[in-house]
Design a protein around this motif. Structure first.
Motif, PDB file in Angstrom:
ATOM      1  N   TYR A  11       0.985  -1.277   0.122  1.00 39.61           N
ATOM      2  CA  TYR A  11      -0.026   0.066   0.156  1.00 39.61           C
ATOM      3  C   TYR A  11       1.023   1.143  -0.088  1.00 39.61           C
ATOM      4  CZ  TYR A  11      -4.181  -2.824   1.346  1.00 39.61           C
ATOM      5  OH  TYR A  11      -5.171  -3.656   1.406  1.00 39.61           O
ATOM      6  N   LEU A  14       4.174   1.179   2.143  1.00 35.91           N
ATOM      7  CA  LEU A  14       3.959   0.069   3.109  1.00 35.91           C
ATOM      8  C   LEU A  14       3.935  -1.299   2.349  1.00 35.91           C
ATOM      9  CD1 LEU A  14       3.600  -0.582   6.168  1.00 35.91           C
ATOM     10  CD2 LEU A  14       1.244  -0.554   5.677  1.00 35.91           C
ATOM     11  N   VAL A  16       3.142  -5.064   2.489  1.00 34.09           N
ATOM     12  CA  VAL A  16       2.392  -5.790   3.419  1.00 34.09           C
ATOM     13  C   VAL A  16       2.553  -7.280   3.061  1.00 34.09           C
ATOM     14  CG1 VAL A  16       0.954  -4.103   4.092  1.00 34.09           C
ATOM     15  CG2 VAL A  16       0.115  -5.418   2.337  1.00 34.09           C
ATOM     16  N   ALA A  35      -2.519 -12.947  12.854  1.00 35.06           N
ATOM     17  CA  ALA A  35      -3.042 -11.852  13.727  1.00 35.06           C
ATOM     18  C   ALA A  35      -3.498 -10.757  12.861  1.00 35.06           C
ATOM     19  CB  ALA A  35      -1.581 -11.529  14.508  1.00 35.06           C
ATOM     20  N   ASN A  36      -4.258  -9.737  13.607  1.00 33.21           N
ATOM     21  CA  ASN A  36      -4.537  -8.650  13.175  1.00 33.21           C
ATOM     22  C   ASN A  36      -3.314  -8.017  12.065  1.00 33.21           C
ATOM     23  OD1 ASN A  36      -6.395  -7.988  15.855  1.00 33.21           O
ATOM     24  ND2 ASN A  36      -7.316  -8.106  14.025  1.00 33.21           N
ATOM     25  N   GLY A  37      -3.631  -7.624  10.989  1.00 37.10           N
ATOM     26  CA  GLY A  37      -2.572  -6.788  10.302  1.00 37.10           C
ATOM     27  C   GLY A  37      -1.558  -7.877   9.398  1.00 37.10           C
ATOM     28  N   ALA A  38      -1.968  -9.088   9.664  1.00 34.36           N
ATOM     29  CA  ALA A  38      -0.753  -9.975   8.847  1.00 34.36           C
ATOM     30  C   ALA A  38      -0.845 -10.009   7.479  1.00 34.36           C
ATOM     31  CB  ALA A  38      -1.210 -11.349   9.612  1.00 34.36           C
ATOM     32  N   GLY A  39      -1.915  -9.455   6.806  1.00 30.81           N
ATOM     33  CA  GLY A  39      -2.172  -9.415   5.402  1.00 30.81           C
ATOM     34  C   GLY A  39      -3.266 -10.473   4.760  1.00 30.81           C
ATOM     35  N   LYS A  40      -4.067 -11.020   5.687  1.00 37.73           N
ATOM     36  CA  LYS A  40      -5.261 -11.859   5.331  1.00 37.73           C
ATOM     37  C   LYS A  40      -5.902 -11.143   4.180  1.00 37.73           C
ATOM     38  CE  LYS A  40      -6.404 -12.757   9.473  1.00 37.73           C
ATOM     39  NZ  LYS A  40      -5.614 -11.802  10.168  1.00 37.73           N
ATOM     40  N   SER A  41      -6.769 -10.087   4.839  1.00 43.48           N
ATOM     41  CA  SER A  41      -7.700  -9.359   3.851  1.00 43.48           C
ATOM     42  C   SER A  41      -6.990  -9.141   2.413  1.00 43.48           C
ATOM     43  CB  SER A  41      -8.209  -8.379   4.519  1.00 43.48           C
ATOM     44  OG  SER A  41      -8.857  -8.720   5.690  1.00 43.48           O
ATOM     45  N   THR A  42      -5.663  -8.520   2.576  1.00 44.01           N
ATOM     46  CA  THR A  42      -5.069  -8.034   1.660  1.00 44.01           C
ATOM     47  C   THR A  42      -4.910  -9.232   0.489  1.00 44.01           C
ATOM     48  OG1 THR A  42      -4.043  -6.314   2.906  1.00 44.01           O
ATOM     49  CG2 THR A  42      -2.889  -6.558   0.684  1.00 44.01           C
ATOM     50  N   GLU A  83     -15.368  -8.822   4.155  1.00 42.82           N
ATOM     51  CA  GLU A  83     -15.351  -8.755   5.744  1.00 42.82           C
ATOM     52  C   GLU A  83     -16.523  -7.759   5.970  1.00 42.82           C
ATOM     53  OE1 GLU A  83     -12.365  -7.880   9.338  1.00 42.82           O
ATOM     54  OE2 GLU A  83     -11.681  -7.162   7.197  1.00 42.82           O
ATOM     55  N   GLU A 160     -13.378 -13.401   7.309  1.00 41.31           N
ATOM     56  CA  GLU A 160     -13.687 -13.191   8.653  1.00 41.31           C
ATOM     57  C   GLU A 160     -15.403 -13.517   8.866  1.00 41.31           C
ATOM     58  OE1 GLU A 160     -11.597 -12.756  11.163  1.00 41.31           O
ATOM     59  OE2 GLU A 160      -9.894 -11.647  10.294  1.00 41.31           O
ATOM     60  N   GLN A 192     -10.017 -15.399  12.118  1.00 44.95           N
ATOM     61  CA  GLN A 192      -9.250 -15.173  13.264  1.00 44.95           C
ATOM     62  C   GLN A 192      -9.739 -16.170  14.680  1.00 44.95           C
ATOM     63  OE1 GLN A 192      -8.586 -11.349  15.166  1.00 44.95           O
ATOM     64  NE2 GLN A 192      -8.836 -10.375  13.471  1.00 44.95           N
TER      65      GLN A 192
HETATM   66  P1  ATP Z   1      -7.253  -7.931  10.163  1.00 42.88           P
HETATM   67  O1  ATP Z   1      -7.654  -9.230  10.563  1.00 42.88           O
HETATM   68  O2  ATP Z   1      -7.229  -6.894  11.217  1.00 42.88           O
HETATM   69  O3  ATP Z   1      -8.136  -7.601   9.369  1.00 42.88           O
HETATM   70  P2  ATP Z   1      -5.603  -8.879   8.163  1.00 42.88           P
HETATM   71  O4  ATP Z   1      -4.609  -9.713   8.579  1.00 42.88           O
HETATM   72  O5  ATP Z   1      -6.588  -9.001   7.185  1.00 42.88           O
HETATM   73  O6  ATP Z   1      -5.919  -8.350   9.314  1.00 42.88           O
HETATM   74  P3  ATP Z   1      -4.799  -6.676   6.221  1.00 42.88           P
HETATM   75  O7  ATP Z   1      -6.252  -6.045   6.509  1.00 42.88           O
HETATM   76  O8  ATP Z   1      -4.646  -7.627   5.194  1.00 42.88           O
HETATM   77  O9  ATP Z   1      -4.540  -7.511   7.554  1.00 42.88           O
HETATM   78  O10 ATP Z   1      -3.652  -5.510   6.452  1.00 42.88           O
HETATM   79  C1  ATP Z   1      -2.340  -5.723   6.185  1.00 42.88           C
HETATM   80  C2  ATP Z   1      -1.701  -4.485   6.543  1.00 42.88           C
HETATM   81  O11 ATP Z   1      -1.963  -3.652   5.552  1.00 42.88           O
HETATM   82  C3  ATP Z   1      -1.969  -3.726   7.939  1.00 42.88           C
HETATM   83  O12 ATP Z   1      -0.798  -3.242   8.474  1.00 42.88           O
HETATM   84  C4  ATP Z   1      -2.809  -2.687   7.592  1.00 42.88           C
HETATM   85  O13 ATP Z   1      -2.876  -1.628   8.397  1.00 42.88           O
HETATM   86  C5  ATP Z   1      -2.407  -2.326   6.189  1.00 42.88           C
HETATM   87  N1  ATP Z   1      -3.605  -1.721   5.144  1.00 42.88           N
HETATM   88  C6  ATP Z   1      -4.600  -2.564   5.226  1.00 42.88           C
HETATM   89  N2  ATP Z   1      -5.567  -1.708   4.107  1.00 42.88           N
HETATM   90  C7  ATP Z   1      -4.841  -0.484   3.791  1.00 42.88           C
HETATM   91  C8  ATP Z   1      -4.861   0.567   2.798  1.00 42.88           C
HETATM   92  N3  ATP Z   1      -5.998   0.711   2.297  1.00 42.88           N
HETATM   93  N4  ATP Z   1      -4.137   1.422   2.806  1.00 42.88           N
HETATM   94  C9  ATP Z   1      -2.994   1.255   3.689  1.00 42.88           C
HETATM   95  N5  ATP Z   1      -2.583   0.364   4.438  1.00 42.88           N
HETATM   96  C10 ATP Z   1      -3.607  -0.624   4.544  1.00 42.88           C
END
Ligand code: ATP
Length: 234
Positions: A11, A14, A16, A35-42, A83, A160, A192
């Motif tokens: 992003y 950053l 990810v 964990a939160n922020g691991a990059g699953k949704s991405t 989600e 999720e 999660q």
């Molecule tokens: P969660 O369970 O909290 O949703 P996740 O594993 O799905 O976590 P992601 O949502 O993929 O994590 O986020 C991965 C990283 O990318 C995080 O550090 C998040 O802050 C960052 N991030 C997510 N979306 C964006 C965005 N639109 N712009 C900038 N950074 C982003």
């Protein structure tokens, strides 16, 4: 069926996702935990082309997704249940379902699919005229899944689905996921709820700060020491 090869994603500045390799075979439930922020949704968003990879390749049934827009990915059979559910709150249950079959191939089967998903979700049938936004969290999650099924997915991406639900609904949602899978739909599940999702997964991947650190059969990961410590509080 789905092959992700060395996927990298940022992003802006950053970074990810780092060299993610991941496969989903036909008939499988594959879980991604982390964990939160691991990059699953991405990771899911890269597959559905809501965001575009920095490098690496994603192929589905032998076709590289690189040139496709997200609606074309849906036409190929990859459907994401987002989600936070994101149903249309001002539309009825039935209208929400119909919105799920906007692609050409699904439009023809729309009414048959409405009957099919009502058969799977009698609670939605009872509420077909109710506005989506007035349903409980668990019901909205059911609706989001049912809407996803309206597009005739071959691979369902689920972000999720059990988040914020009561234990009873969590149980129902995991049963539904297995039922959908038994009907021949492959599932890539981000969760999660590590215990439940590993229990139903054929295979799973553990993501940590954007990297795959472990992969294996769901049951094996359940008894893995690292997984037990990091995710199961054991
Ligand atoms: P969660 O369970 O909290 O949703 P996740 O594993 O799905 O976590 P992601 O949502 O993929 O994590 O986020 C991965 C990283 O990318 C995080 O550090 C998040 O802050 C960052 N991030 C997510 N979306 C964006 C965005 N639109 N712009 C900038 N950074 C982003």
């Amino acid at each position: 069926m789905l092959t992700i090869d060395k996927l990298n994603f940022s992003y802006g500045d950053l970074k990810v996702l780092w060299d993610i390799d991941l496969e989903v075979h036909a008939g499988e439930i594959v879980t991604v935990v982390g964990a939160n922020g691991a990059g699953k949704s991405t990771t899911l968003k890269n597959i559905s082309r809501l965001v575009k990879p920095t490098s690496g390749s994603i192929t589905f049934q032998g076709e590289e997704l690189e040139k496709l827009e997200s609606h074309q990915v849906v036409e190929r059979g990859i459907v994401q249940v987002p989600e936070g559910r994101k149903i249309f709150p001002e539309m009825t249950v039935l209208e929400n379902l119909r919105m799920g079959s906007y692609i050409k191939s699904a439009r023809k089967a729309r009414e048959a699919n409405v009957e099919r998903v009502f058969g799977m979700f009698p609670r939605l049938k009872e509420r077909e005229k109710q506005l989506g936004g007035t349903m409980s969290g668990g019901e909205q999650q059911m609706l989001a899944i049912a809407r996803g099924l309206m597009a005739n997915p071959k691979l369902l991406l689920m972000d999720e689905p059990s988040l914020g639900l009561s234990p009873l609904f969590v149980k129902i949602i995991f049963e539904i996921i297995q039922e959908i899978n038994r009907q021949g739909v492959a599932i890539l599940l981000v969760e999660q709820n590590v215990f439940q999702s590993l229990k139903i997964a054929h295979r799973a991947y553990v993501l940590e700060t954007g990297r795959v650190v472990l992969t294996g059969e769901g049951n094996d990961l359940l008894s893995n020491e690292h997984v037990k410590k990091a995710f199961l509080g054991m």
